[in-house]
Every structure is written in C-alpha cells, then in structure tokens.
Design an enzyme around this catalytic site. Structure first.
Site, PDB file in Angstrom:
ATOM      1  N   ASP A   1       6.784   8.326   2.550  1.00 22.33           N
ATOM      2  CA  ASP A   1       7.546   7.149   2.189  1.00 22.33           C
ATOM      3  C   ASP A   1       6.700   5.923   2.518  1.00 22.33           C
ATOM      4  O   ASP A   1       5.777   5.994   3.329  1.00 22.33           O
ATOM      5  CB  ASP A   1       8.865   7.134   2.966  1.00 22.33           C
ATOM      6  CG  ASP A   1       9.808   6.060   2.476  1.00 22.33           C
ATOM      7  OD1 ASP A   1       9.857   5.838   1.263  1.00 22.33           O
ATOM      8  OD2 ASP A   1      10.495   5.438   3.309  1.00 22.33           O
TER       9      ASP A   1
ATOM     10  N   ASP B   1      11.534   8.378   6.972  1.00 22.43           N
ATOM     11  CA  ASP B   1      12.389   7.928   8.067  1.00 22.43           C
ATOM     12  C   ASP B   1      13.825   7.658   7.637  1.00 22.43           C
ATOM     13  O   ASP B   1      14.662   7.381   8.475  1.00 22.43           O
ATOM     14  CB  ASP B   1      11.814   6.658   8.710  1.00 22.43           C
ATOM     15  CG  ASP B   1      11.624   5.526   7.713  1.00 22.43           C
ATOM     16  OD1 ASP B   1      11.944   5.728   6.526  1.00 22.43           O
ATOM     17  OD2 ASP B   1      11.145   4.452   8.118  1.00 22.43           O
TER      18      ASP B   1
ATOM     19  N   ASP C   1      15.080  10.528   2.552  1.00 22.08           N
ATOM     20  CA  ASP C   1      13.962  11.462   2.700  1.00 22.08           C
ATOM     21  C   ASP C   1      14.416  12.857   3.145  1.00 22.08           C
ATOM     22  O   ASP C   1      13.638  13.807   3.067  1.00 22.08           O
ATOM     23  CB  ASP C   1      12.960  10.938   3.728  1.00 22.08           C
ATOM     24  CG  ASP C   1      12.348   9.617   3.315  1.00 22.08           C
ATOM     25  OD1 ASP C   1      12.063   9.467   2.115  1.00 22.08           O
ATOM     26  OD2 ASP C   1      12.172   8.742   4.174  1.00 22.08           O
TER      27      ASP C   1
END
Length: 904
Positions: A331, A636, A640
C-alpha cells in the site's frame, strides 16, 4: 411499512433515497426502529460458529510426517530407548500446540473489524436527537455526524456543512475527503462517492446529516469482513514440500524395511527376532526423526532475529515464506509514505520553489532550483507564510520528540510551511487576533479569515481551490511584493504543473483592510483579492523506503504499489521511490474490464495500481500467484486485510496499522518501516538456507547409516555396526550436530541471489546427487575401516567400535562441509565456525569417548577401547572424506556459475 433499500444510493438524489426508505428528514419513530431492528438485525457483523478446541487440536496430528514420527516413537519405545521416544513425542506435541495457537487467525481478523464499528452514535428518533449504541442503528435512521465521531454504518448524506471524513482506513487516501449531497455515477469508486459516509470512517471536521442505507454485514466494512471469511489461506512452500517429502519417505522406508525383512529371513536365514531388530534399526536410522524439531528450532531462531529488527512473526513458517518472496505488493499511504502531509512546492508570480523538510517539523530550506534562498529576498513568500498561518484552525505540538498536528493534517502541513516562510524577526500568530471567519465549504471551495494586528490594521487571508481563488482575484503579488494585474493563464498552468507532480494544490490570496470592522462575506471577497501563490502538498515517501525498494530490486524482488489514491499521486510517489515503469498505471476501473487471464498478463509489467478496491487488491495478488510468483502484501488499513490473508506472506504495519490488518497478517512491523522488509527477506532467506543445510546434512548421513546395514545384509556379511549402535549414533548426532546448523549466520551472497521459484523442489537434483555421493562414501569408508580392523586380527566388537566411531567422525566433517553450501569451506572463517558448532562437536566427541572407553557404556553398546594409532587412522579417513566432497562442490559451483543462477 415496506421499504426499498437502493442498490446504489450514491447515484440517487437524497430525496429519492429517503422516499425509498420510507423516512422523513426528522427520522423514524421508536416503534418503527424496533420493527426494522427485528427485520434487519443488529448493526454488527455475524459471528461465525467456531470449531471445538479439542477438534482443532487433534487436527494437527493429521499429517503424514507426524504419522511417521508416531510410528518411530512406538518402535523406539519397544526397543527401550526412552530418551529417543521422549524427543519424538515432544516434537509431535510441540507441532500440535504451535498449530493450535495459530488456528484462530481468521476469527481474530473478524473480531478486529467488528471492534471498528462506532460504539455510540447520535440519531433522530421521534423527531428529537438521541444517543444510542451503534448496534441499534437500523436502515432508515437519520444520523447526525460531528467531528471526532466514527460513522456507525453506511450513510447517504442529505445535508452537509463543510463536512470532511477521513477514509484512509477504506481507500488508503491520507487526506480527509470533502463531502456533499450531490449524487455521483453508479460505477464510481468508493473514494469518489462524495455523497456517502461509510461505516468505520472518521469525521474530521464540519457536520452533516445522513440516512442509513446499510448496516452490519451489508456495509462496506461488512463486505470486506465477508471477503476475509471466504479467502482460502495458502500453505507455505516449505510446509507443502515437507508434506510431500514425508509421504515419499514413509513409503520408501516401509517398502525397503519389508523387503529386507523378507530377504534376511528367507534368503539369509536369519532368525526372525534378529532380522526384525536389524530392520527396526534400519528404519530408525532412515527416519530423520529429529528433522521436524530442528526445523522448528531454525524457524524459532529466525523469529527471534526478526524481533530484534522490529518485525513480529505471527505464524512460524511465514518467515521462511518471506525468504522466497519474488513480489512485494505494498500500500502507499503509511507504508511507502509517512501518512503525514507536507508542503513540497510553492509557486509565486514568476517562480516555482521547492520546499524541504521532515514531516510536520517546522524547519526546512526553500530552494529555487538547486540553490537555497532567503525569505527576505522574496516578499511574496513571507506574505504566503502569513496567510497559511492565519487562515488555519490546526495546531502543531511536539510530543515525545516528534511533531504532531491537532486538527486537519493539511492545515498542520501549512503551519509547518508558515514557519519555514517566515522572514527575519518573524511575526507570530499571537500578534494577530481573529475577528471573523468563513469556514471551508464545498459550495464556496475556500476558507477565509479576518485578522487584526495589534496596531489596528487588518487583513483578510483566503485559501482554497486554485480555480476558485484565481477567479476571485483581480490582482497578484509581483516579485517585489507589490500588487499587479493577475495573469490567470500563468496561474492555471502553474497549478497543473504542480498537480502533475502528484501534489494536492491550494491557492492563497490576501486583501489588506484599514480595520477589522468591515464585513467578511462572499460579496466582499469576490474580485477584490490579490493572489499570493500556490502550495503543493504531498504525503511524502519515507526516505528509508527509497533505499529499501532499491535493495529489493537488487535481490530480484519486484515492488508493486497498490493504492486507493489517484493515479497521478501514485505515479509521482512511484517515481520518487524508484519503482520500475512509474508512468504505467493501472486503475481500478481498468481492472474491472479485465478477466482473470488478461489481468494475469497485465500485472507482470505494471508496478503501480491506483483507485483500487479490496476486491481489486485480492484479484491482483491472486493474479501474481497464478504466474508462479510468491507474493508478500504489506499494508495498514482494513482495505488491505483480504489481500494480506490471501498473500503468501501478509505484512502489516504495527503502529499506524488497523487491528484488522494486524490480525490478518503473518508478520507485523513494529516500527512501520518498509525498510524492515529487506531485513525480513534476508532473515527469511537465511532461515531457508539453514533448513536446506539441515536437510542436506541429515538425509545423506541417515542414508549412509542405513546403507551400511543394507549392504551387509545383501552381501551376507557381518554387520559393521549393530542396531543399538545405529540408534546411539542417530540419537547423539541427530539431536546435536543438526541443531548447530540452525544457528548459522547469513552467507555473504544471500541478498545477491534471485528468489527461488515457488515450485522449486526441496529435494533438488543437486541434493539427490549429494545424498547418493555421501551415502556411498560413508558406506565405503565404514566398511573400509571395519575390514581394516578385522584384517589386523581385532575382535568383531573392536572392529564395530571403530566403524561406529568412523560414522560419527564422518558426520562431524560433513557438518563443516555443509555449513557453506554456496561457497568454499576451505577458509579460516569456515573452519573457525560458530560457538554453537564447536559446542555440539565437543558434546558428540565427549559422548563417543564415554561410549568407547567407559566400561559401563562398553557393556551397554558392545564397544571396546580403540588404540591411539587406529584413532588417528579414523580421523585421517574423515579428512580425506572432507577434501573429496569439497573438491566435488567446487567443481559443481564453477560449472553452475557458467549458467543462469537459480536457487533450489
């Protein structure tokens, strides 16, 4: 009352949504709320039925290698070797306990997402405001949204007042999203649904009212929870290979043992008791019963090493998986970037400046090109700094040595910029008093404040969208700080130039007032402002992430960024951190148009994916795995979690990461540092190397032990070692020398080798050749020493004693050889070894001296004292063995260096 919940409320006018839900703007009655609660259920995710702890524990005994270990434990118990039995039983139980503890990871991920729903919320019931627990919210409830609150369910907004909501937990975008009530396209991405507020997101500023359109499992968070519940967890490459190896080994041992039992009884005419004991010794010699224990220890040592590097392993085999990773999907927000806004560019009437700094730290240079400038030489910069300071509702503070923002992150970045843009003898905010303000509103797209100085003079400071402020200004500040006619084309071009860098652009304007008594409203501001400049803000990349990405590339690992942010921002960050092909970006909308086969081809050449949803991330990870790649996913946010669970190695950020991401991951980085990924990969590769060394040492030595018995039986010769002696060697070396390999340090070229293939066999052709070579040499040397002793007229007991000591000496020299499987063992560093290696060698040597020279042990194992000269002969045989296999390794390494390097 019949209600019609719309499938795409973001695409329908707010009034139509209210009508469909059968709701008035004043909310529903308590009776209607109860009826809807009975119909739709509480606003929480349904809990899955959990398996019995006893069944969960027993399932971990259902493994072919465990069956082999249980059988070997029964055999050794029957032989009275209780120490060996205890070791095997301990391994079996430890394996079951470790698996049992890790079994509930999926359930924990679900629990973490449930905890993210707001515990209380304010609703309109019976026409008045009331507060209730969020699990009582029902579709049709009118919700009041205020700063600092979490949204309790998915809400269609019907009224907003400067409402901004932080949606990073869902979209990955670090800046709060501006909300309004206008409908959007039905196929708009989650991050573009400006008329929706989603459950679990955070209201940062402004206020709003909305009607609940989805609760519990029907919300976006609920849908993500469903994805986690349905994703299959992959086994690790090592577990898969060991399972296959266990099946193969079990069948081979059973077939060989049965064949030798029949051969010895019917052909060689051994008594059944004698041949049965010999075959049992053969089986125990062939079964590497210490292998699972040593593998577990090797993995545990890797876990400890990773903990020292701020990486917490949640599932033991994951560290080995990380060592085989060939792609890292990461990410952007909070992983590659700091999840903090920072001013990066400032444009004035004729120049574009670069701003340096570290997060919210109110210090940093301003550069024009490569040269640092003084603020006093550029008056518009000081004016812009003053406007950024006054037209601001945030506050910066220093806590525990770090600068943090109270309020909107963007305004915090502007306060930091204001400090950098102050000229000599700066004038602080305390020199001004705010007299009036126009809060930021989506309708006006700007914020304005009227501030009075101590001497009575006043100024209006305005910040907002560039296109809006340019239209409101009739003048601009020139290089000298004096007003001049505005050049709108220049400012539009400058705004586009900054936006092309992936930065969010704000414009600043000012109007000098004779006093603070005048009105401040839209009519007063329109056409009367002087444009000062533009500011470009960005969530900056972590400096350590840039070097970490480069090191990953050096290790043959591709880094792919998968984010919910805009394509331009993602591409800009990709260029800064050094991703390959940063100008090639695949968006979520493009992914939607691809089938799985097309996506599997597209993911190979693309390293940046923008405006993605949880389903897209899941598809991307699966597409990469379909190409035979071992995938790690770092992240995080809640968005995700499904991909973290699906990935071969899921890596969550421990500090800023959501609880759901941590629970779904295999590895948690305590310092939120992407650079720790490189250390994790290095440690993972070291663990796999050490496991490979353990196997490369164990299988050839066990095969050598078994071969001495097999050859003697087939040739009708006297056994060079007895069954009880074989068990002794297997016990004393298998539980000591093999463990030493678990503590081996990283080899020098570990991070210069490409990642091994996901399907690379554990028993490669090279290892099989090594097993054949070493077992042949073991057999030849043991029989050579045995024949040498008999030829000298020694008793059969002494000859066997020399043979069993030869086996141990050969295994010790084999240990020093196998420590360096990718380099030479003929160096001082290799000979010096580690403290653990020498400790185990000393233990084995002392044990062999006791067996050979202590009368009690002689009676138990049927040994006799070996003359000194014959002991030297045994050592010389070990040295010759070492030199031979080392020479063969060097020839093999030189031949392989002429081909494309590969692992396996």
């Amino acid at each position: 009352m019949e209600i019609d919940r719309p499938n795409a409320p973001h695409a329908i006018a707010a009034e139509a949504v209210l009508i469909g839900l059968g709701v008035a703007a004043q909310g529903i009655s308590s009776d209607e709320a109860q009826a809807r609660l009975d119909r739709f259920g509480p606003n929480r995710l349904p809990e899955t039925r959990r398996r019995s702890p006893v069944l969960r524990f027993l399932r971990h005994f259902h493994n072919i290698l465990i069956y082999v270990l249980i059988a070997s434990a029964a055999i050794t118990a029957a032989l009275g070797h209780w120490v060996d039995t205890g070791v095997i039983v301990a391994v079996v139980i430890a394996n079951a306990i470790i698996g049992f503890v890790q079994e509930g990871r999926a359930e924990n991920a679900m629990d973490a997402i449930r905890r993210m729903l707001a515990p209380h919320t304010s609703v309109l019931r019976n026409g008045s405001r009331t507060s209730l627990t969020s699990d009582l919210v029902v579709p049709g409830d009118v919700i009041l949204l205020e700063p600092g609150e979490k949204v309790p369910a998915d809400v269609r907004l019907i009224e907003t007042h400067s409402l901004q909501i932080q949606e990073a937990i869902l979209t990955g975008e670090s800046v709060a999203v501006e909300k309004d009530i206008a409908p959007v396209a039905a196929d708009a991405a989650i991050g573009d649904r400006s008329c929706m507020a989603f459950g679990g997101t955070l209201v940062t500023s402004g206020a709003g009212t909305g009607v609940v359109v989805a609760t519990g499992a029907e919300t976006e968070i609920g849908r993500i929870s469903g994805l986690i519940g349905t994703v299959e967890t992959l086994t690790t490459p090592l577990v898969r290979q060991i399972d296959g190896f266990g099946r193969w080994l079990s069948v081979m041992i059973l077939i060989a043992s049965a064949a030798l039992l029949a051969f010895g009884y019917f052909v060689q005419h051994y008594s059944f008791d004698d041949i049965f004991m010999i075959v049992v010794g053969l089986a125990v010699a062939a079964i590497p019963e210490g292998l699972p224990a040593v593998m577990t220890i090797t993995l545990a040592i890797g876990v400890q090493a990773m903990a020292r590097r701020n990486a917490i392993i949640r599932r033991l085999p994951a560290i080995e998986t990380l060592g085989s990773v060939s792609v890292i999907c990461t990410d952007k927000t909070g992983t590659l970037t700091r999840n903090e806004m920072m001013a990066a560019s400032v444009a004035t009437g004729s120049r574009l400046f670069t701003v340096e700094g570290d997060g919210y730290l109110p210090e940093g240079l301003i550069r024009l090109g490569a040269d640092a400038i003084t603020i006093a030489a550029h008056p518009p910069l000081a004016m812009l700094g003053r406007a950024a300071m006054l037209c601001n509702d945030a506050a910066l503070s220093r806590r525990d040595g770090a600068w943090t923002v109270e309020g909107d992150p963007m305004e915090g970045a502007l306060l930091s910029l204001a400090s950098k843009l102050r000229a000599e003898n700066p004038e602080g905010a305390d020199a001004w008093t705010r007299r009036a303000a126009i809060p930021f509103d989506a309708q006006y797209r700007y914020m304005a404040t009227l501030d009075e100085r101590g001497d009575g003079s006043a100024a209006i400071s305005v910040k907002g969208a560039p296109e809006r402020l340019i239209a409101m200004c009739s003048q601009q500040l020139g290089d000298s700080g004096d007003a001049e006619a505005i050049d709108a084309d220049y400012w539009h071009a400058a705004a586009n130039r900054i936006a092309a860098l992936g930065q969010r652009v704000l414009a600043f304007a000012v109007r000098t007032m004779p006093d603070a008594n005048g009105p401040i409203d839209a009519a007063t501001l329109e056409g009367s402002l002087s444009l000062i400049g533009l500011v470009g803000l960005i969530d900056p990349p972590r400096p350590e992430a840039i070097s970490a990405v480069a090191e990953c590339h050096g290790a043959g690992i591709r880094v792919k960024m998968i984010t919910g942010d805009h394509a331009g921002t993602a591409a800009a960050i990709g260029r800064q951190i050094g991703l390959e092909n940063p100008d090639r970006v695949l968006t979520g909308a493009q992914i939607e148009t691809m089938d799985d086969a097309q996506l599997a081809l597209a993911v190979i050449g693309t390293d940046i994916f923008a405006r993605t949803s949880p389903e897209h991330k899941l598809r991307l990870v699966t597409a990469l795995q379909s190409q035979g790649l071992t995938v790690a996913m770092t992240g995080d946010g809640v968005n995700d979690a499904p991909a973290l669970k699906r990935a071969d190695a899921g890596i969550a950020m421990g500090g800023k990461g959501s609880e759901a991401a941590k629970e779904a991951a295999d590895l948690v980085l305590a310092d939120d540092n992407f650079a720790s990924i490189v250390a994790a990969v290095r440690e993972g590769r070291t663990v796999y190397d050490n496991i490979k060394k353990v196997i490369s040492w164990t299988l050839p030595t066990n095969a050598g032990e078994a071969a001495t018995i097999i050859v003697a039986l087939l040739l009708g010769m006297a056994l060079p070692v007895t069954a009880v002696q074989i068990l002794w060697v297997n016990l004393i070396t298998g539980t000591t020398l093999a463990i030493a390999l678990a503590f081996e340090p990283t080899e020098p070229d570990t991070m210069r080798r490409p990642p091994r293939s996901r399907d690379a066999p554990l028993l490669s052709g090279g290892l099989l050749w090594h097993i054949v070579l070493v077992s042949t040499l073991f057999t030849a040397i043991v029989f050579g020493i045995f024949s040498y002793a008999l030829d000298k007229g020694y008793s059969i007991e002494l000859a066997r004693t020399m043979a069993v000591n030869t086996l141990v000496v050969l295994e010790i020299f084999h240990l020093f050889f196998i420590r360096n499987i990718y380099g030479t063992s003929l160096t001082w560093q290799a000979v010096r070894g580690t403290r653990v290696v020498w400790a185990t060698v000393i233990v084995v040597t002392v044990a062999q001296f006791l067996v050979t020279y202590v009368p009690f042990m002689q009676r138990v194992l049927g040994t006799q004292a070996i003359p000194f000269a014959d002991g030297v002969v045994i050592i010389a045989a070990g040295v010759a063995f070492f030199l031979f296999v080392e020479a063969e390794k060097q020839v093999r390494l030189r031949m392989s260096s002429r081909t494309v390097p590969s692992e396996g």
